[in-house]
Every structure is written in C-alpha cells, then in structure tokens.
Design a protein around this motif. Structure first.
Motif, mmCIF file in Angstrom:
data_model
loop_
_atom_site.group_PDB
_atom_site.id
_atom_site.type_symbol
_atom_site.label_atom_id
_atom_site.label_comp_id
_atom_site.label_asym_id
_atom_site.label_seq_id
_atom_site.Cartn_x
_atom_site.Cartn_y
_atom_site.Cartn_z
ATOM 1 N N ARG A 117 29.338 5.169 4.037
ATOM 2 C CA ARG A 117 28.858 4.034 4.838
ATOM 3 C C ARG A 117 27.365 3.780 4.601
ATOM 4 N N ALA A 118 26.599 4.860 4.464
ATOM 5 C CA ALA A 118 25.163 4.715 4.238
ATOM 6 C C ALA A 118 24.881 4.053 2.900
ATOM 7 N N SER A 119 25.750 4.274 1.921
ATOM 8 C CA SER A 119 25.538 3.655 0.602
ATOM 9 C C SER A 119 25.578 2.129 0.692
ATOM 10 N N GLU A 120 26.242 1.598 1.722
ATOM 11 C CA GLU A 120 26.302 0.154 1.912
ATOM 12 C C GLU A 120 25.034 -0.380 2.577
ATOM 13 N N LEU A 121 24.190 0.531 3.096
ATOM 14 C CA LEU A 121 23.007 0.118 3.854
ATOM 15 C C LEU A 121 21.712 0.456 3.123
ATOM 16 N N THR A 122 21.818 0.867 1.860
ATOM 17 C CA THR A 122 20.627 1.327 1.143
ATOM 18 C C THR A 122 19.605 0.226 0.911
ATOM 19 N N ARG A 123 20.027 -1.048 0.939
ATOM 20 C CA ARG A 123 19.067 -2.124 0.732
ATOM 21 C C ARG A 123 18.179 -2.338 1.954
ATOM 22 N N LEU B 65 26.099 10.678 -3.892
ATOM 23 C CA LEU B 65 26.269 10.273 -2.496
ATOM 24 C C LEU B 65 26.196 8.765 -2.332
ATOM 25 N N GLY B 66 25.488 8.087 -3.231
ATOM 26 C CA GLY B 66 25.329 6.647 -3.107
ATOM 27 C C GLY B 66 26.352 5.829 -3.865
ATOM 28 N N SER B 67 27.428 6.466 -4.318
ATOM 29 C CA SER B 67 28.402 5.769 -5.168
ATOM 30 C C SER B 67 29.516 5.087 -4.393
ATOM 31 N N GLY B 68 29.474 5.135 -3.076
ATOM 32 C CA GLY B 68 30.489 4.449 -2.293
ATOM 33 C C GLY B 68 31.790 5.218 -2.203
ATOM 34 N N ARG B 69 32.902 4.485 -2.078
ATOM 35 C CA ARG B 69 34.199 5.104 -1.840
ATOM 36 C C ARG B 69 34.619 6.132 -2.894
ATOM 37 N N VAL C 250 32.671 0.962 -7.300
ATOM 38 C CA VAL C 250 32.808 -0.065 -6.274
ATOM 39 C C VAL C 250 31.718 -1.098 -6.524
ATOM 40 N N VAL C 251 31.868 -2.231 -5.908
ATOM 41 C CA VAL C 251 30.814 -3.241 -5.984
ATOM 42 C C VAL C 251 29.667 -2.778 -5.091
ATOM 43 N N PRO C 252 28.470 -2.574 -5.639
ATOM 44 C CA PRO C 252 27.357 -2.067 -4.826
ATOM 45 C C PRO C 252 26.863 -3.133 -3.871
ATOM 46 N N PRO C 253 26.085 -2.742 -2.873
ATOM 47 C CA PRO C 253 25.489 -3.759 -1.996
ATOM 48 C C PRO C 253 24.654 -4.725 -2.819
ATOM 49 N N PRO C 254 24.614 -5.990 -2.449
ATOM 50 C CA PRO C 254 23.848 -6.964 -3.240
ATOM 51 C C PRO C 254 22.357 -6.672 -3.206
ATOM 52 N N PRO D 104 16.191 5.105 0.091
ATOM 53 C CA PRO D 104 17.639 5.317 0.147
ATOM 54 C C PRO D 104 18.046 6.759 -0.121
ATOM 55 N N ASP D 105 17.236 7.503 -0.886
ATOM 56 C CA ASP D 105 17.578 8.901 -1.143
ATOM 57 C C ASP D 105 17.556 9.715 0.141
ATOM 58 N N LEU D 106 16.549 9.483 0.992
ATOM 59 C CA LEU D 106 16.486 10.213 2.266
ATOM 60 C C LEU D 106 17.619 9.793 3.204
ATOM 61 N N LEU D 107 17.977 8.516 3.188
ATOM 62 C CA LEU D 107 19.094 8.057 4.017
ATOM 63 C C LEU D 107 20.384 8.760 3.616
ATOM 64 N N LEU D 108 20.673 8.825 2.321
ATOM 65 C CA LEU D 108 21.933 9.409 1.850
ATOM 66 C C LEU D 108 21.997 10.904 2.118
ATOM 67 N N VAL D 109 20.904 11.611 1.907
ATOM 68 C CA VAL D 109 20.901 13.054 2.169
ATOM 69 C C VAL D 109 20.978 13.318 3.670
ATOM 70 N N ALA D 110 20.306 12.509 4.475
ATOM 71 C CA ALA D 110 20.423 12.659 5.933
ATOM 72 C C ALA D 110 21.857 12.421 6.387
ATOM 73 N N ALA D 111 22.527 11.456 5.778
ATOM 74 C CA ALA D 111 23.934 11.210 6.105
ATOM 75 C C ALA D 111 24.783 12.442 5.806
ATOM 76 N N LEU D 112 24.501 13.101 4.703
ATOM 77 C CA LEU D 112 25.262 14.297 4.324
ATOM 78 C C LEU D 112 25.004 15.455 5.274
ATOM 79 N N LEU D 113 23.814 15.516 5.866
ATOM 80 C CA LEU D 113 23.420 16.704 6.637
ATOM 81 C C LEU D 113 23.399 16.483 8.147
ATOM 82 N N HIS D 114 23.613 15.275 8.638
ATOM 83 C CA HIS D 114 23.289 15.006 10.042
ATOM 84 C C HIS D 114 24.119 15.836 11.023
#
Length: 838
Positions: A461-467, A408-412, A749-753, A472-482
């Motif tokens: 989109r959430a993968s770009e905001l993990t920083r 889920l965190g791999s971007g596009r 993809v290029v990950p968030p810095p 970040p694991d809860l953010l990505l799973v919440a994005a998948l389930l919201h």
C-alpha cells in the motif's frame, strides 16, 4: 490393549465389537497422529473385510475398494468412509444384496458413508466425467475380494490420468482456484477450514494427483510434515467436538491446542499457518511448472514443423538451390534483468556466471528484479542462494539497502517474491527479528492478515503513496517495520521502536534516518488515534502531535504510513471520514511546524581541487572532461569511524565538467542511459572559476552511477559519446527507442503516476521544481529534454534514486537568469508532469 487385541475384539464381536474397539483406540492416550490414523484404517479394513466375506459367500468377480482419504489410510476420528463395491458385471442381484450387507452396518453405527457400486468400465467412465471421482480413484486401495479386479482398475485409472493429464490438470487447477476464492487462504484465517481453504488438505491431495500424472512434482521438503500437522489438528478437532468438522472455530481452539499438548490457541494457529504456507507455496511452484510443461508441449508440433522445413532447406542447399547459414538448435532465451540475474521461461533465475557464495547481495538483487518485472523467483534459484549465500555484513552495503527498498516498492508482485524468500528461510536470515512475527495471528476481526503478511501488505500500500513523500525509502522501510514489536510483550509500538533502531542501523541508514524510522514506528498509531479520539480545535492537541513528530518531513511520512497501515489492515480500518480527520490533523500540525522551519537556501558547496582542475581543463579544451572511478583506497582510521556512522556510497563516482551550453543535462543523462548506467545520486551546478582563468562558465556534474549489469564502460567511450551528443550528431532518443523496442522492460504493476510540483519559497534565486517518479532508463534524459523544450535553464539539480523511486529537485531560471513567474512555473511543472505520464 495391543493393536492385535483390538482387531481380534472387532472380528469376534461384529459391529458392536468394532464400535467398542474403535472407541478404545480413539481414547488411548499413548497413540495419536499417523499411528492412530493408520490403526483406525486397519481396524476398519478388518471389520469391513469380515462383513464382505460373510456376505459374499460363493460370489466371484467382486471386490471392496477404499478410495479417497480412506484409500490413503488416513482416517480421522469422524471421517466418512469412501467405499467402492467393484464387480465384473455378473449376478447383479447378488451384488446388490452384498452391498446391503455392507452399507447398513456402517449406517447403523452412525458413520458417514460415501459409497458406489460399479464395474471397472463404469468406474472409468464416471471418472472421466467427474474429476472428483477420478481423484478419489487415484488413491484406490484393496480391502477384500478379487485382488486382480482392484489391481486392474488401479492400473487403468492411473493410465487414464496420465494420458488425460494435459486436459485434466488445468481443470484441477481451476477447481483449486475456485475453492480458494470461496474459502480464503488457510494461513490467514482466524477460523480456517483445514480441508477446503487454500493451503489445506484438499490442496495437498491435489499435489499428489499432479505427481501421479508424471508431468510435474511438488517441492517435497517440509510438505509431508505440513500435511501431517494439519491432519493431527483435524483429529484433535474431531475428538474435542465429537463432530465431523473441518472448521477450526475460535471457541474450540483452546481445547484443540490442549488435546495436542500445545501452549495455547495462538501456538496452535501459528502451527496451522506455517503448515498452510508450506502447502500454498508448493502449490504455486507446482502449478507454475505444470503450466510451463503444458506450454512446452503445445510448442513442440510447431518446432517439429520448423525442423522439417530446415531439413528441406538444407537438402536444397546441398543440391545447389540456396546458400546455407550457420546455426543449430536454438538455446533457451535468457534476458538479463540485473547483475547475476536473468529471465528464463517466465521465471527469474540466476545467470550462469552468478556466484551466490561470493555475492551476499544477490538474494535481494534477484528478489528486487523479479518483483520489478512481475515474475516469480525460480525455486531452484532461491534454494541455491539459501544453500550457499554468505550473510550480509553489518551494516549492510548500500546496494543491499537499495535493493530491499526496490523490492518493497514494487507493489503487488512483492508478496509472491517475499513468500519465495520466506519459504527457504532467507527472510529471517536477512532480518532475524522477523522470526517473532512470522505466521503470528492477530485476534482482531478488523485484521485480515497475520502480522508478517500485514507488514508486507502495508509496504504494498505504501508503494502507491511514494509520490506524496520526499523520502520514499524511509516510508517503505517504516511500513515493513511498523508492527515488528508485536512479537514481544507490552506495547508493540514501544518495543517496535527499539527493534526498528537496531534493524535500521544494521540495514545501513545513517543516524538521522534511524531516528526518523524509530519515530515513525513509535508513533504509527498517533495520527489516527488523535484524529478520532481528541478535539482537534484544542491547540494543545495539535501541538502535542507536532512535538512528537518533530519535523514536517517526518509528519509527511507518518501521514502516508498511517493511510498505508489502515488500508492494509482491512476495509473496516479506513474510510473517507477517517481520512478527512487525519488530513485535517496533519494540516494543523504542519502549520505549527512551519513556524519553526526556516526557508531552505539553495545549496552551494565549495569545489574541490579536482573539480576545479576538471573545470579549467573543460574551459581550455572547449569540450567535456570527465573521470569515472570507484573508491579503492583503504579508509584511514578517522575515515573508518566516519564510515561506521554514514551510509556507504552506492555506485562509482562520475565527475564531468562541461562549458556552459544548452542541453547538458539531457545529453549527459542520455549517454549514461545508452551505456546502461543507473544514476543513483546527481548534483549539477554552475562553477565559479578562479580569477586568473579565462572567462567562461562551467557546469559541474558530480554523480554516482552504477551499471545495470556487466562492467562499467570506458571513460573514453563515455566522453566520445558525450561530445557527439552535445554537438547533435548522436541521436540519443532514437538509440534509446531502438533498445527499448528490442528489450522491452517488464513491470510487475503500473507504478503510481509521476508527480511534479513547484516548491513554494524554496529559493530566492531560482524556481525549484520537484519531480517524484518511478525510476527507469532514460528518465533523467526525458526530464532534461522537457526542461530544455520549456526554454528554462537548469542552474542546479539534485537527484536521488531511492530504491525504484526517483526524487529530484531542479533549480531553474528564465532566460534572464531570474526565477520564473508563478503561472509560468506552474505551467512548466504541468507540462513536465504530462511528459512523464505519457
């Protein structure tokens, strides 16, 4: 009336008879779908054959040919007639007169006609100049006249197509891509064009053309049914509108659904989307295979030259002019990506030793590896896993949860990999609740996607905001389930909260994390609705948000989820104005919550007996001491109950005790990276020894590690390399650089810095530096070396790898053992961030 009687009526009554028979056929309730299309084509064949026979008289060397959709026998109620009058170049006047006898009756009936009059040579020349003409001729079918003339053209056109395929197929692919850019993707459009949009009937025809080239073929499972369903919908659309249209407009969807006997317009759209998804996926796989074949053909001349040079060399060796070396035909290069997963020829495939039937985590591991590398999953690999993999236990093992988060965190690239799993039914087997949102339309002009694609887009989109978040694991799973509750009646947020609790527990999150995920799903609209509809100056408004969210960390996650959800919805759902309102609300709610949160003390846990034993041994020997082991003992009854509540540890335990000295963190991290061990969690702290032990400080490292692929290294080898790293005789940086040069890691993809910050007031004894970055081999080594270069001492460290994200905290002091002054701490953080971004 029977089909034979309809045809007889058309033959006996001329054009008027054909019109009546056609109307009768189209209004028959008993026939629809493929039988009606075939019957309509047959009826039209008989009528046109009669016109041809009466008009041709004694004329020879002429035939009437159906091409395109009519050539395939697929006539929808308002389809145009694609006809070619083929002649051998004889009496041009007689041929022109025959054409008039054919075309004018068709026009008189108000039917659309696409017609041409050509010799076989002219037809082939036009096909060579116009790809669309060539595609139509691939479906040429004889109607009347000189059968040999038609057969000769068909044979020649197919031969031309196959001979010219290396040139024409890239042109066809470009044509399909351009059409997709103009028309969009059929599987997501609220008013789709059934023919022109990506995944529509044009793409299905293109797949037939690719198959006819003999270079590649499409995945056939479900393709014919998908094409048939789209044709059925187009038939119903023609009948309900009375027009030759391919666009399924909103105002006509209920009527079309009723014509097809479907429950409602949503059911109709879902059926259309499912069909388009099958065709789109088949197109992706097919064009990938075409590219592979064409690349292989381009390489063959070079390989033949190499073979000739090798033969010449061997002849010289036999003659005594050189020395031969062993070798043979080079095999296909296969680069390992993860356990059981390799890259081959630009695709992710299963390793030869992979056993899906024994490895239920393999689909997620392969998908995560593919997305991280930005590569497609091989069709064969996905099908093999779908056919043989065992279901995951409930709750999932920790590795499965981590691989899902990584995917889920791999971007596009996540989108293409997810679609490959979806195409073979693996997603719904992993997440049964997904079935209710799969291909579900959203009748809201703001939304660009179906519910399921929106959920994946939100994860992207959430993968770009993990920083921005500590979990970040809860953010990505919440994005998948919201929006998972949109498959159920009522408020989707309330339904989604219940589903999210069940899914999160099944995935393997502990009770606290399950509660956070449920809160995020329940309140995923709270911030944007409150910020845009309520008075933020009213303390009660802010207090209600704080009470609903509960903690600052959950508020931080909800803020990122809100932004990801809006960005994934469409351009109309998010703006700088909305963003500023939400940020203001978050700031106010955070201030309320901060008043109830005490300062976080630096964690101090009492050492276990084994940790003390290792520490004493390290002091006695003056060098590192370590143990590396997996949990092999069966759990007690009490332990089994606890395991049901807590997530399973990921990896194996590595305990290291080292006499306190500079460079411990980068040395240990570097040695682990050299041995391809991934650090999942890590604790580093100074240990106080019993009073009866000689003076000397010991650093204790309690880490969870996992092999990237293959087996774990021997503990003796790890210790030997660690001794060399600590005394400076092992060049870790050089060894890692050599390996990276030999086997460069691919990124989709290029990950968030990376983001590094000083945590305010986090500890009274040390300065806490927080690092959030993309996990990578050697990351912890680089961090440790940078901190050493900054002349700070690491008192303790707390490292977590959540999917592909590293979330680390380092408690550091200056040379005197005191927290760093504010400006110095900020400088260290800035320099560390610059190092990680370089």
């Amino acid at each position: 009336m029977t089909s034979t009687n309809v045809r007889k009526e058309a033959e006996d009554s001329g054009p008027g008879g054909y019109a009546a028979a056609r109307l009768r056929l189209l209004t028959e309730g008993a026939r629809s779908g493929p039988p009606r299309r075939a019957a309509l084509a047959e009826l039209t064949d008989d009528w046109l054959a009669g016109l041809f026979t009466s008009g041709a008289g004694a004329l020879r060397g002429v035939s009437l040919v159906a091409v395109g959709g009519y050539g395939r026998g697929e006539l929808s109620p308002r389809s145009d007639l694609d006809l070619l009058l083929l002649h051998d170049g004889g009496d041009s006047g007689a041929v022109a007169a025959l054409a008039d006898r054919l075309w004018y009756p068709v026009w008189d009936l108000g039917l659309d006609l696409d017609h041409s009059v050509r010799t076989p040579a002219e037809a082939r020349r036009t096909a060579g100049e116009d790809l669309k003409v060539q595609l139509g001729l691939l479906d040429a079918r004889h109607i009347a006249g000189d059968l040999g003339l038609t057969a000769g053209l068909r044979t020649a056109v197919l031969a031309d197509w196959r001979n010219q395929a290396p040139k024409r197929l890239p042109e066809l692919q470009e044509l399909c891509s351009g059409r997709a850019e103009r028309q969009g993707e059929l599987q997501y459009l609220l008013e789709p064009d059934l023919k022109e949009a990506r995944g529509g009937l044009r793409d299905a025809t293109a797949l037939r053309a690719v198959a006819a080239s003999w270079l590649a073929d499409a995945p056939r499972e479900g393709l014919a049914d998908a094409r048939r369903r789209l044709l059925d919908v187009r038939d119903a659309l023609h009948l309900t509108t009375g027009r030759a249209t391919d666009r399924l407009a909103l105002q006509e969807q209920d009527q079309v659904a009723a014509e097809l006997g479907l429950l409602d317009a949503d059911t109709l759209l879902r059926q259309v989307y499912e069909s388009a998804r099958v065709i789109s996926y088949a197109s992706d796989v097919t064009w990938r295979e075409v590219g592979r074949v064409l690349r292989s053909r381009a390489v063959r001349p070079r390989l033949r030259q190499m073979a000739r040079e090798r033969s010449d060399f061997l002849r010289r060796v036999v003659a005594g002019d050189g020395r031969a070396s062993g070798g043979g035909k080079p095999g296909v290069e296969r680069s390992p990506l993860a356990e059981g997963v390799v890259e081959q020829d630009g695709e992710v495939v299963l390793a030869r030793a992979a056993r899906p039937e024994r490895d239920p985590v393999l689909p997620l591991r392969a998908a995560a590896a593919a997305a991280q590398a930005g590569l497609p999953l091989s069709l064969h690999a996905v099908r093999r896993m779908a056919a043989s993999v065992r279901p995951l236990p409930s709750p999932w093992p920790a590795e499965a949860r981590e691989q899902l988060v990584t995917l889920l965190g791999s971007g596009r690239p996540t989108v293409e990999v997810w679609e490959a799993l979806e195409a073979e039914g693996l997603v719904t087997r992993l997440l049964p609740d997904w079935e209710r949102v799969r291909c579900r339309p959203q009748r809201n002009a703001v939304h660009l996607w179906t519910v399921d694609r929106h959920l994946i887009e939100t994860a992207v989109r959430a993968s770009e905001l993990t920083r921005r978040v500590s979990r970040p694991d809860l953010l990505l799973v919440a994005a998948l389930l919201h929006d998972i509750g949109k498959g159920w009646p009522g408020d989707h947020s309330l339904a989604g909260e219940i589903i999210a609790k069940d899914v999160a527990a099944r995935i393997g999150f502990d009770r606290a994390d399950v509660a956070v995920l449920a809160t995020l799903v329940r309140h995923h609209l709270l911030l944007v609705e409150t910020a845009t509809r309520r008075d933020l100056e009213d303390p009660a408004t802010v207090r209600s948000v704080a009470e609903a969210v509960g903690t600052q960390s959950t508020l931080e996650l909800l803020h990122a989820l809100t932004e990801a959800d809006a960005l994934a919805t469409g351009p109309a759902a998010w703006s700088s104005w909305r963003g500023s309102l939400v940020a203001d609300l978050v700031r106010r709610a955070s201030a309320v919550l901060a008043g109830d949160v005490p300062d976080e003390p630096e964690p101090t846990a009492a050492p276990t007996a084994e940790q003390e034993r290792l520490a004493v041994e390290a002091i006695r020997t003056g060098g590192p001491v370590l143990t590396l082991r997996a949990q092999t003992e069966p759990p007690t009854e009490e332990g089994a109950a606890a395991a049901a509540r807590e997530p399973e540890p990921l990896g194996v335990e590595l305990l290291i005790a080292v006499p306190d000295q500079p460079g411990v963190l980068p040395s240990v991290a570097g040695v682990l990276a050299m041995h391809r061990l991934t650090v999942r969690t890590a604790e580093l702290r100074a240990l106080e020894l019993p009073h009866d032990v000689d003076d000397g400080a010991v650093l204790l490292l309690d880490w969870r590690v996992a092999a990237e692929y293959g087996s774990l290294p021997q503990a003796t080898r790890l210790r030997a390399d660690l001794v060399r790293a600590l005394d400076g005789s092992l060049d870790i940086a050089g060894r890692l650089a050599e390996r990276d040069a030999a086997y460069p890691r691919r990124r989709g993809v290029v990950p968030p810095p990376a983001r590094v910050k000083v945590a305010p007031a986090a500890s009274r004894h040390a300065t806490v530096i927080e690092v959030r970055a993309q996990d990578a081999p050697g990351l912890l080594f680089r961090i440790g070396r940078a901190l050493e270069d900054a002349k700070v001492r690491v008192r303790s460290a707390h490292v977590s790898t959540l999917g592909a994200n590293a979330v680390d905290a380092f408690y550091v002091t200056g040379p005197a053992g005191l927290p760093l002054p504010g400006e110095e701490a900020a400088s260290v953080a800035r320099r560390l961030e610059e190092t990680l971004r370089a």
